[in-house]
Design a protein around this motif. Structure first.
Motif, PDB file in Angstrom:
ATOM      1  N   LEU A   1      26.624 -17.707 -17.423  1.00  0.00           N
ATOM      2  CA  LEU A   1      25.461 -17.706 -17.896  1.00  0.00           C
ATOM      3  C   LEU A   1      24.248 -17.630 -16.699  1.00  0.00           C
ATOM      4  O   LEU A   1      23.497 -16.858 -16.816  1.00  0.00           O
ATOM      5  N   LEU A   2      24.487 -18.469 -15.697  1.00  0.00           N
ATOM      6  CA  LEU A   2      23.855 -18.287 -14.527  1.00  0.00           C
ATOM      7  C   LEU A   2      23.776 -17.172 -13.877  1.00  0.00           C
ATOM      8  O   LEU A   2      22.999 -16.591 -13.389  1.00  0.00           O
ATOM      9  N   ILE A   3      24.963 -16.681 -13.738  1.00  0.00           N
ATOM     10  CA  ILE A   3      25.121 -15.389 -13.285  1.00  0.00           C
ATOM     11  C   ILE A   3      24.349 -14.238 -13.948  1.00  0.00           C
ATOM     12  O   ILE A   3      23.644 -13.273 -13.303  1.00  0.00           O
ATOM     13  N   VAL A   4      24.456 -13.976 -15.246  1.00  0.00           N
ATOM     14  CA  VAL A   4      23.853 -13.062 -16.030  1.00  0.00           C
ATOM     15  C   VAL A   4      22.419 -13.425 -15.741  1.00  0.00           C
ATOM     16  O   VAL A   4      21.825 -12.173 -15.688  1.00  0.00           O
ATOM     17  N   LEU A   5      21.687 -14.611 -15.751  1.00  0.00           N
ATOM     18  CA  LEU A   5      20.299 -14.524 -15.703  1.00  0.00           C
ATOM     19  C   LEU A   5      19.890 -14.363 -14.117  1.00  0.00           C
ATOM     20  O   LEU A   5      18.856 -13.769 -14.002  1.00  0.00           O
ATOM     21  N   GLY A   6      20.862 -14.540 -13.034  1.00  0.00           N
ATOM     22  CA  GLY A   6      20.674 -14.104 -11.869  1.00  0.00           C
ATOM     23  C   GLY A   6      20.643 -12.500 -11.651  1.00  0.00           C
ATOM     24  O   GLY A   6      19.570 -12.282 -10.966  1.00  0.00           O
ATOM     25  N   ILE A   7      21.440 -11.913 -12.232  1.00  0.00           N
ATOM     26  CA  ILE A   7      21.268 -10.656 -12.011  1.00  0.00           C
ATOM     27  C   ILE A   7      20.144  -9.913 -13.044  1.00  0.00           C
ATOM     28  O   ILE A   7      19.546  -9.142 -12.772  1.00  0.00           O
ATOM     29  N   GLY A   8      19.660 -10.669 -14.030  1.00  0.00           N
ATOM     30  CA  GLY A   8      18.441 -10.336 -14.744  1.00  0.00           C
ATOM     31  C   GLY A   8      17.265 -10.408 -13.972  1.00  0.00           C
ATOM     32  O   GLY A   8      16.384  -9.583 -13.840  1.00  0.00           O
ATOM     33  N   CYS A   9      17.217 -11.432 -13.030  1.00  0.00           N
ATOM     34  CA  CYS A   9      16.201 -11.737 -11.904  1.00  0.00           C
ATOM     35  C   CYS A   9      16.102 -10.215 -11.178  1.00  0.00           C
ATOM     36  O   CYS A   9      15.008  -9.775 -10.909  1.00  0.00           O
ATOM     37  N   ALA A  10      17.298 -10.188 -10.690  1.00  0.00           N
ATOM     38  CA  ALA A  10      17.451  -8.758  -9.690  1.00  0.00           C
ATOM     39  C   ALA A  10      16.913  -7.417 -10.401  1.00  0.00           C
ATOM     40  O   ALA A  10      16.211  -6.762  -9.843  1.00  0.00           O
TER      41      ALA A  10
ATOM     42  N   VAL B   1       7.671 -10.063  -9.560  1.00  0.00           N
ATOM     43  CA  VAL B   1       8.473 -10.133  -8.331  1.00  0.00           C
ATOM     44  C   VAL B   1       8.724 -11.355  -7.742  1.00  0.00           C
ATOM     45  O   VAL B   1       9.782 -12.162  -7.553  1.00  0.00           O
ATOM     46  N   THR B   2       7.372 -11.996  -7.725  1.00  0.00           N
ATOM     47  CA  THR B   2       7.408 -13.353  -7.214  1.00  0.00           C
ATOM     48  C   THR B   2       8.104 -14.405  -8.177  1.00  0.00           C
ATOM     49  O   THR B   2       9.014 -15.387  -7.521  1.00  0.00           O
ATOM     50  N   GLY B   3       7.815 -14.475  -9.361  1.00  0.00           N
ATOM     51  CA  GLY B   3       8.447 -15.200 -10.367  1.00  0.00           C
ATOM     52  C   GLY B   3       9.961 -15.000 -10.313  1.00  0.00           C
ATOM     53  O   GLY B   3      10.652 -15.965 -10.648  1.00  0.00           O
ATOM     54  N   ALA B   4      10.378 -13.839 -10.251  1.00  0.00           N
ATOM     55  CA  ALA B   4      11.770 -13.475 -10.421  1.00  0.00           C
ATOM     56  C   ALA B   4      12.612 -14.188  -9.041  1.00  0.00           C
ATOM     57  O   ALA B   4      13.720 -14.623  -9.077  1.00  0.00           O
ATOM     58  N   PHE B   5      12.069 -13.895  -8.095  1.00  0.00           N
ATOM     59  CA  PHE B   5      12.727 -14.562  -6.695  1.00  0.00           C
ATOM     60  C   PHE B   5      12.616 -16.033  -6.882  1.00  0.00           C
ATOM     61  O   PHE B   5      13.701 -16.824  -6.710  1.00  0.00           O
ATOM     62  N   ALA B   6      11.403 -16.664  -7.265  1.00  0.00           N
ATOM     63  CA  ALA B   6      11.571 -18.282  -7.731  1.00  0.00           C
ATOM     64  C   ALA B   6      12.587 -18.587  -8.433  1.00  0.00           C
ATOM     65  O   ALA B   6      13.230 -19.634  -8.463  1.00  0.00           O
ATOM     66  N   GLY B   7      12.432 -17.888  -9.749  1.00  0.00           N
ATOM     67  CA  GLY B   7      13.687 -18.208 -10.568  1.00  0.00           C
ATOM     68  C   GLY B   7      15.115 -17.921 -10.297  1.00  0.00           C
ATOM     69  O   GLY B   7      15.970 -18.570 -10.493  1.00  0.00           O
ATOM     70  N   ALA B   8      15.467 -16.875  -9.293  1.00  0.00           N
ATOM     71  CA  ALA B   8      16.573 -16.652  -8.789  1.00  0.00           C
ATOM     72  C   ALA B   8      17.049 -17.917  -8.000  1.00  0.00           C
ATOM     73  O   ALA B   8      18.189 -18.446  -7.889  1.00  0.00           O
ATOM     74  N   ALA B   9      15.938 -18.540  -7.275  1.00  0.00           N
ATOM     75  CA  ALA B   9      16.267 -19.725  -6.476  1.00  0.00           C
ATOM     76  C   ALA B   9      16.589 -20.889  -7.423  1.00  0.00           C
ATOM     77  O   ALA B   9      17.415 -21.362  -7.007  1.00  0.00           O
ATOM     78  N   LEU B  10      15.827 -21.143  -8.495  1.00  0.00           N
ATOM     79  CA  LEU B  10      16.285 -22.162  -9.181  1.00  0.00           C
ATOM     80  C   LEU B  10      17.414 -21.936  -9.961  1.00  0.00           C
ATOM     81  O   LEU B  10      18.262 -22.951 -10.029  1.00  0.00           O
TER      82      LEU B  10
ATOM     83  N   VAL C   1      21.208 -20.575   0.482  1.00  0.00           N
ATOM     84  CA  VAL C   1      20.937 -19.421  -0.030  1.00  0.00           C
ATOM     85  C   VAL C   1      19.835 -19.436  -0.975  1.00  0.00           C
ATOM     86  O   VAL C   1      18.911 -18.665  -1.170  1.00  0.00           O
ATOM     87  N   GLY C   2      19.804 -20.290  -1.761  1.00  0.00           N
ATOM     88  CA  GLY C   2      18.717 -20.870  -2.884  1.00  0.00           C
ATOM     89  C   GLY C   2      17.363 -20.912  -2.061  1.00  0.00           C
ATOM     90  O   GLY C   2      16.364 -20.422  -2.334  1.00  0.00           O
ATOM     91  N   LEU C   3      17.472 -21.638  -1.105  1.00  0.00           N
ATOM     92  CA  LEU C   3      16.206 -22.039  -0.099  1.00  0.00           C
ATOM     93  C   LEU C   3      15.688 -20.624   0.488  1.00  0.00           C
ATOM     94  O   LEU C   3      14.613 -20.345   0.540  1.00  0.00           O
ATOM     95  N   ALA C   4      16.517 -19.625   0.975  1.00  0.00           N
ATOM     96  CA  ALA C   4      16.255 -18.440   1.682  1.00  0.00           C
ATOM     97  C   ALA C   4      15.663 -17.561   0.348  1.00  0.00           C
ATOM     98  O   ALA C   4      14.670 -16.909   0.765  1.00  0.00           O
ATOM     99  N   VAL C   5      16.256 -17.694  -0.852  1.00  0.00           N
ATOM    100  CA  VAL C   5      15.571 -16.811  -1.773  1.00  0.00           C
ATOM    101  C   VAL C   5      14.136 -17.332  -2.155  1.00  0.00           C
ATOM    102  O   VAL C   5      13.317 -16.465  -2.324  1.00  0.00           O
ATOM    103  N   PHE C   6      14.112 -18.589  -2.141  1.00  0.00           N
ATOM    104  CA  PHE C   6      12.700 -19.208  -2.367  1.00  0.00           C
ATOM    105  C   PHE C   6      11.837 -18.573  -1.192  1.00  0.00           C
ATOM    106  O   PHE C   6      10.656 -18.492  -1.486  1.00  0.00           O
ATOM    107  N   GLY C   7      12.205 -18.740   0.095  1.00  0.00           N
ATOM    108  CA  GLY C   7      11.619 -18.208   1.145  1.00  0.00           C
ATOM    109  C   GLY C   7      10.918 -16.918   0.822  1.00  0.00           C
ATOM    110  O   GLY C   7       9.634 -16.550   1.233  1.00  0.00           O
TER     111      GLY C   7
END
Length: 165
Positions: free
Chosen positions: A51-60, A91-100, A126-132
């Motif tokens: 589920l987390l992977i599918v949601l992460g792909i949705g962010c991308a 885009v900002t929200g998607a990157f922040a969501g991907a970090a979460l 990697v989550g920290l880098a994505v949040f960056g």
């Protein structure tokens, strides 16, 4: 933006979207197909990870669609308008969501012995880098807001100058 750059960008985004959609379908198929057994104590938790992977792909995918729209606005010369902020905010929200999602994935994988602690730490970094990246996009949004304000001011001053002449 040149025509060749625009065509290349659209081809790359289309290929990435097709690949992302394929991965999402594949993850869902693998999730629901299952192995049939109850699972070992050292086995990964399948449902939350998938589920987390599918949601992460949705962010991308969200980022890719927004970049497509922003490139179209740049091609038309309408990038200095207020409607551009909707896509930049997405885009900002998607990157922040991907970090979460990455941090959540690390939390899900941390207990037990199925995943090494170093891998969990790597996921957190990697989550920290994505949040960056989300923060960098936020800074770029501020610069874009200043450019839009200057464009509006220049248009107004040009109109005033035209009246004087």
């Amino acid at each position: 933006m040149g025509k060749l750059t625009d065509i290349t960008l659209r081809c790359v985004i289309a290929a990435l979207l097709a690949g992302a959609l394929f991965l999402q379908v594949l993850m869902l198929v693998l999730l629901f197909r299952g192995s049939g057994d109850a699972g070992d104590a050292g086995e990964l938790p399948r449902v939350p990870v998938a589920l987390l992977i599918v949601l992460g792909i949705g962010c991308a995918e969200t980022v890719l669609v927004c970049v497509w729209r922003l490139a179209a606005m740049a091609r038309r010369g309408t990038v200095f308008s207020s409607s551009v902020f909707r896509y930049v905010d997405l885009v900002t929200g998607a990157f922040a969501g991907a970090a979460l999602l990455l941090w959540t994935l690390g939390t899900v994988l941390a207990p037990g012995e199925a995943v090494a602690p170093g891998v969990v730490l790597l996921i957190g970094v990697v989550g920290l880098a994505v949040f960056g990246v989300a923060l960098v996009v936020l800074v770029l949004r501020t610069l874009l807001a200043q450019a839009v304000a200057r464009d509006v001011q220049a248009t107004r001053m040009q109109a005033e100058l035209d009246e004087v002449i």
